[in-house]
Design a protein around this motif. Structure first.
Motif, mmCIF file in Angstrom:
data_model
loop_
_atom_site.group_PDB
_atom_site.id
_atom_site.type_symbol
_atom_site.label_atom_id
_atom_site.label_comp_id
_atom_site.label_asym_id
_atom_site.label_seq_id
_atom_site.Cartn_x
_atom_site.Cartn_y
_atom_site.Cartn_z
ATOM 1 N N VAL A 112 -100.085 8.716 17.135
ATOM 2 C CA VAL A 112 -99.230 7.614 17.585
ATOM 3 C C VAL A 112 -98.785 6.815 16.367
ATOM 4 O O VAL A 112 -99.611 6.252 15.646
ATOM 5 N N LEU A 113 -97.495 6.816 16.133
ATOM 6 C CA LEU A 113 -96.924 6.038 15.029
ATOM 7 C C LEU A 113 -96.436 4.711 15.587
ATOM 8 O O LEU A 113 -95.520 4.661 16.416
ATOM 9 N N ASN A 114 -97.052 3.629 15.139
ATOM 10 C CA ASN A 114 -96.700 2.281 15.593
ATOM 11 C C ASN A 114 -95.705 1.674 14.617
ATOM 12 O O ASN A 114 -96.079 1.061 13.616
ATOM 13 N N HIS A 115 -94.421 1.861 14.903
ATOM 14 C CA HIS A 115 -93.364 1.432 13.982
ATOM 15 C C HIS A 115 -93.459 -0.058 13.677
ATOM 16 O O HIS A 115 -93.223 -0.496 12.538
ATOM 17 N N TYR A 116 -93.791 -0.863 14.688
ATOM 18 C CA TYR A 116 -93.749 -2.325 14.540
ATOM 19 C C TYR A 116 -94.839 -2.862 13.615
ATOM 20 O O TYR A 116 -94.815 -4.030 13.248
ATOM 21 N N LEU A 117 -95.776 -2.003 13.215
ATOM 22 C CA LEU A 117 -96.832 -2.419 12.305
ATOM 23 C C LEU A 117 -96.554 -2.005 10.858
ATOM 24 O O LEU A 117 -97.383 -2.223 9.986
ATOM 25 N N TYR A 118 -95.399 -1.389 10.618
ATOM 26 C CA TYR A 118 -95.011 -0.965 9.277
ATOM 27 C C TYR A 118 -93.720 -1.664 8.862
ATOM 28 O O TYR A 118 -92.939 -2.131 9.715
ATOM 29 N N LYS A 134 -89.938 -1.328 7.650
ATOM 30 C CA LYS A 134 -88.949 -0.409 8.214
ATOM 31 C C LYS A 134 -88.824 0.880 7.414
ATOM 32 O O LYS A 134 -88.787 1.988 7.996
ATOM 33 N N ALA A 135 -88.801 0.784 6.079
ATOM 34 C CA ALA A 135 -88.633 1.981 5.247
ATOM 35 C C ALA A 135 -89.847 2.906 5.362
ATOM 36 O O ALA A 135 -89.708 4.131 5.466
ATOM 37 N N THR A 136 -91.042 2.322 5.359
ATOM 38 C CA THR A 136 -92.267 3.119 5.474
ATOM 39 C C THR A 136 -92.337 3.804 6.834
ATOM 40 O O THR A 136 -92.698 4.982 6.947
ATOM 41 N N SER A 137 -91.969 3.074 7.875
ATOM 42 C CA SER A 137 -91.971 3.635 9.222
ATOM 43 C C SER A 137 -91.010 4.815 9.318
ATOM 44 O O SER A 137 -91.345 5.852 9.909
ATOM 45 N N ALA A 138 -89.822 4.656 8.754
ATOM 46 C CA ALA A 138 -88.824 5.721 8.822
ATOM 47 C C ALA A 138 -89.305 6.985 8.098
ATOM 48 O O ALA A 138 -89.107 8.105 8.586
ATOM 49 N N LYS A 139 -89.965 6.809 6.967
ATOM 50 C CA LYS A 139 -90.442 7.967 6.216
ATOM 51 C C LYS A 139 -91.559 8.685 6.964
ATOM 52 O O LYS A 139 -91.571 9.923 7.061
ATOM 53 N N LEU A 140 -92.510 7.926 7.499
ATOM 54 C CA LEU A 140 -93.588 8.543 8.272
ATOM 55 C C LEU A 140 -93.043 9.251 9.502
ATOM 56 O O LEU A 140 -93.507 10.348 9.858
ATOM 57 N N TYR A 141 -92.048 8.652 10.130
ATOM 58 C CA TYR A 141 -91.453 9.259 11.316
ATOM 59 C C TYR A 141 -90.854 10.620 10.965
ATOM 60 O O TYR A 141 -91.023 11.614 11.701
ATOM 61 N N ALA A 142 -90.142 10.682 9.851
ATOM 62 C CA ALA A 142 -89.514 11.947 9.440
ATOM 63 C C ALA A 142 -90.568 13.023 9.162
ATOM 64 O O ALA A 142 -90.399 14.186 9.551
ATOM 65 N N LEU A 143 -91.670 12.653 8.502
ATOM 66 C CA LEU A 143 -92.726 13.626 8.186
ATOM 67 C C LEU A 143 -93.431 14.107 9.453
ATOM 68 O O LEU A 143 -93.740 15.293 9.603
ATOM 69 N N LEU A 144 -93.691 13.192 10.378
ATOM 70 C CA LEU A 144 -94.356 13.564 11.624
ATOM 71 C C LEU A 144 -93.443 14.412 12.502
ATOM 72 O O LEU A 144 -93.881 15.389 13.136
ATOM 73 N N ASP A 145 -92.164 14.076 12.541
ATOM 74 C CA ASP A 145 -91.207 14.814 13.364
ATOM 75 C C ASP A 145 -91.039 16.246 12.870
ATOM 76 O O ASP A 145 -90.765 17.163 13.651
ATOM 77 N N GLU A 159 -88.539 2.514 22.457
ATOM 78 C CA GLU A 159 -87.602 1.557 21.853
ATOM 79 C C GLU A 159 -87.928 1.232 20.392
ATOM 80 O O GLU A 159 -87.971 0.069 19.995
ATOM 81 N N ASN A 160 -88.190 2.240 19.624
ATOM 82 C CA ASN A 160 -88.500 2.055 18.203
ATOM 83 C C ASN A 160 -89.742 1.208 17.944
ATOM 84 O O ASN A 160 -89.948 0.722 16.830
ATOM 85 N N ARG A 161 -90.566 1.010 18.980
ATOM 86 C CA ARG A 161 -91.814 0.282 18.803
ATOM 87 C C ARG A 161 -92.934 1.246 18.447
ATOM 88 O O ARG A 161 -93.768 0.963 17.591
ATOM 89 N N LEU A 162 -92.971 2.385 19.134
ATOM 90 C CA LEU A 162 -93.979 3.391 18.817
ATOM 91 C C LEU A 162 -93.485 4.754 19.293
ATOM 92 O O LEU A 162 -92.650 4.862 20.195
ATOM 93 N N THR A 163 -94.019 5.786 18.649
ATOM 94 C CA THR A 163 -93.688 7.166 19.003
ATOM 95 C C THR A 163 -94.974 7.963 19.118
ATOM 96 O O THR A 163 -95.857 7.845 18.260
ATOM 97 N N ILE A 164 -95.092 8.764 20.174
ATOM 98 C CA ILE A 164 -96.254 9.620 20.374
ATOM 99 C C ILE A 164 -95.862 11.048 20.028
ATOM 100 O O ILE A 164 -94.896 11.602 20.584
ATOM 101 N N PHE A 165 -96.600 11.659 19.097
ATOM 102 C CA PHE A 165 -96.376 13.047 18.700
ATOM 103 C C PHE A 165 -97.527 13.907 19.203
ATOM 104 O O PHE A 165 -98.694 13.499 19.161
ATOM 105 N N SER A 166 -97.188 15.095 19.671
ATOM 106 C CA SER A 166 -98.191 16.047 20.149
ATOM 107 C C SER A 166 -98.535 17.028 19.042
ATOM 108 O O SER A 166 -97.637 17.679 18.485
ATOM 109 N N VAL A 167 -99.817 17.146 18.703
ATOM 110 C CA VAL A 167 -100.267 18.046 17.634
ATOM 111 C C VAL A 167 -100.357 19.477 18.153
ATOM 112 O O VAL A 167 -99.994 20.433 17.478
ATOM 113 N N TYR A 168 -100.841 19.648 19.370
ATOM 114 C CA TYR A 168 -100.953 20.991 19.968
ATOM 115 C C TYR A 168 -100.806 20.912 21.479
ATOM 116 O O TYR A 168 -100.800 19.838 22.055
#
Length: 577
Positions: free
Chosen positions: A539-545, A547-558, A568-577
């Motif tokens: 779970v990437l919590n965008h609102y705790l980073y 903006k630039a750091t959040s965007a970079k982590l989002y790209a790596l996780l995606d 709504e750009n507050r958090l994103t849930i990624f599935s590992v498996y």
């Protein structure tokens, strides 16, 4: 029926006790406004350590009833190593009482009821103690306001359930005095029980009351040495300590065992930060409605967080206490003056602070000695010793009001019902912090959204929440866990051992702890480790980073994982498996 504020020289009858409780219920609801209108959705205070207290309520119930184990260790935090909770502020009195309450109410209502209960019971207990000393119901009730609604109590009610639970302190002192007056097995047992209950609320209050026992014992030894030693009392005093030891042993054994085997904890010396500033004794609480902005600026200079810096004693209470000291004999006021001075000095911490600046850096204060006493040295909040100053202050105010009632007219104020109401109103006005802060845990943590996304996935797995180690975020993640019931790799606990973060610090996850520059394939390389340890979601919590750091982590996780859900750009849930 006579009013509660009329003088009553006979032993308090049951109706008076009922009226005291009802009066404190009404005052509590009024002085915690607007909490009474949001009991089901909001908790008192901003979202901070109160989220951790909500987790405590859930965890103790979950550990005992679902996992059938003791609550002093959890692998639901800092998975897979887990974490010891022996020195964590579980506040087992509240957490155990919360078990039956959670069968009736949700955790938010349960938490609010426990906070409100601390005000009502502390007011009632202080009234009973003061009536024991003054035999004047009006004086006892008004003076009980000093303790029950002190700025210290309100400040910590907004943040710390365990520190808000001051209710058993006056009951312990009440029965200690009864033990002195009439040494009996019943009084020994009840005194030990109230010491035990105060300890289960907060280990800080165990430390406070053990120090008070030393002061009380020394005071009695000095007084009795001039006549004769009351061996019957001292025998029952030791018996009280024995009862307490038997009751508390199962609860302190895990911590003693860890200390014996050399469990290493990350020690943060916060005693300098969380010391009372000498000026703060005379400054109204930061949230006082008359001048909140100016007071807020002043509290920022004290260095500590506003709630830890709040030690305001109140001018009305201090004047009345001074009047009692001036007018009454030392035999009557001496114990309370000595207690107030000792705990007031201890609250100043290891070095004297004045307006946020350390005075006489080379000159240590008495609190410095506590840092060398085993188990006492886990204390990191000297300002919390102020709670015992409010006990002493309330007793002295009670004595002053009793004396003023006997003389009928002091400074033009008759100590009848209107006079007592006036003084009680002035005390409450000085202590006032209305409206109190409230927050919705669900709204600030987005916990319901995460629960909806995961509620159909019933497997046994863990969640990696980002950021990995952040104090406020850890509290928020723990509250989310009370809804989704899945293990976390992080969290926020009072004392964190080195062993608990071994997995984080010895695997590539350590790069997330350090905020290092991450390789473009970092999460792709990390994926086998996550799968092996059943870490199913990130779970990437965008609102705790930023903006630039959040965007970079989002790209790596995606790039590495499949996106499951986004809010709504507050958090994103990624599935590992």
């Amino acid at each position: 029926m006579r009013s509660l504020l009329d003088g009553e020289q006979k032993p308090a009858r049951a109706p008076y006790k009922i009226y005291v409780i009802l009066a404190h219920v009404l005052l509590t609801l009024a002085l915690t406004y607007p909490l009474v209108f949001t009991l089901t959705t909001h908790v008192i205070g901003p979202a901070e350590d109160n989220l951790q207290s909500l987790w405590n309520l859930w965890w103790v119930k979950h550990a005992i009833l679902n996992l059938h184990t003791h609550p002093y260790f959890t692998d639901y935090l800092f998975y897979p190593q887990g974490a010891s909770l022996s020195f964590h502020s579980l506040s087992l009195f509240n957490s155990l009482l919360g078990i039956p309450l959670q069968f009736i109410f949700n955790s938010i209502i349960c938490y609010n009821l426990l906070i409100l209960l601390s005000f009502v019971l502390s007011g009632w207990g202080m009234y009973l103690l003061l009536y024991q000393l003054t035999r004047h119901s009006g004086a006892a009730f008004v003076a009980s306001l000093v303790f029950a609604y002190s700025p210290y109590h309100f400040a910590h009610a907004e943040h710390h359930l365990q520190l808000s639970s001051i209710q058993f302190i006056p009951f312990f002192i009440l029965y200690l005095l009864k033990l002195l007056e009439c040494p009996r097995l019943k009084h020994s047992f009840l005194t030990g029980v109230f010491l035990f209950l105060a300890s289960l609320c907060s280990w800080y209050y165990l430390m406070c009351l053990l120090v008070f026992c030393l002061v009380f014992a020394a005071h009695q030894l000095f007084r009795q040495a001039q006549r004769y030693l009351d061996w019957r009392f001292w025998g029952h005093f030791l018996l009280m300590l024995l009862f307490f030891g038997i009751l508390i042993l199962p609860f302190i054994y895990p911590g003693v065992k860890e200390k014996f085997y050399g469990m290493r904890y990350f020690e943060k010396n916060l005693s300098e930060i969380f010391s009372a500033d000498a000026v703060a004794f005379f400054v109204p609480p930061a949230a006082h409605p008359l001048a909140p902005e100016a007071l807020g600026v002043l509290y920022n200079k004290f260095g500590a967080t506003p709630w830890e810096a709040t030690v305001f004693l109140g001018y009305v209470a201090m004047i009345l206490a001074g009047y009692a000291i001036y007018k009454l004999s030392w035999n009557k006021t001496g114990l309370w003056v000595i207690t107030g001075l000792i705990f007031g000095v201890l609250s100043l911490g290891p070095r004297l602070h004045v307006m946020g600046k350390i005075m006489f850096p080379a000159l240590p204060m008495p609190y410095w000695l506590i840092q060398w006493i085993p188990f006492f040295n886990v204390s990191s909040g000297p300002s919390r010793f102020i709670v015992m100053v409010f006990i002493s202050l309330a007793v002295l105010v009670g004595y002053a009001l009793q004396y003023m009632a006997a003389t009928h007219n002091i400074l033009g104020i008759r100590m009848n019902r209107p006079g007592l109401c006036l003084i009680g109103g002035l005390i409450l006005f000085e202590y006032m912090a209305l409206p109190v802060n409230i927050c919705s845990p669900d709204q600030v943590t987005y916990a319901p959204f995460i629960r909806r996304q995961l509620e159909n996935d019933k497997g046994d797995y863990a969640i990696l929440e980002l950021p990995l180690l952040d104090y406020w975020a850890g509290n928020a993640f723990m509250y989310r866990q009370t809804l989704h019931h899945k293990r976390l790799l992080n969290g926020t606990i009072s004392r964190l051992s080195h062993k608990s973060i071994r997995f984080l610090s010895t695997t590539p996850l350590k790069e997330l702890m350090r905020d290092s520059e991450l390789d473009e394939d970092f999460f792709i390389k990390l994926k086998p480790l996550l799968i092996k340890n059943r870490i199913k979601y990130v779970v990437l919590n965008h609102y705790l980073y930023k903006k630039a750091t959040s965007a970079k982590l989002y790209a790596l996780l995606d790039k590495a994982f499949m996106k499951k859900a986004e809010l709504e750009n507050r958090l994103t849930i990624f599935s590992v498996y």
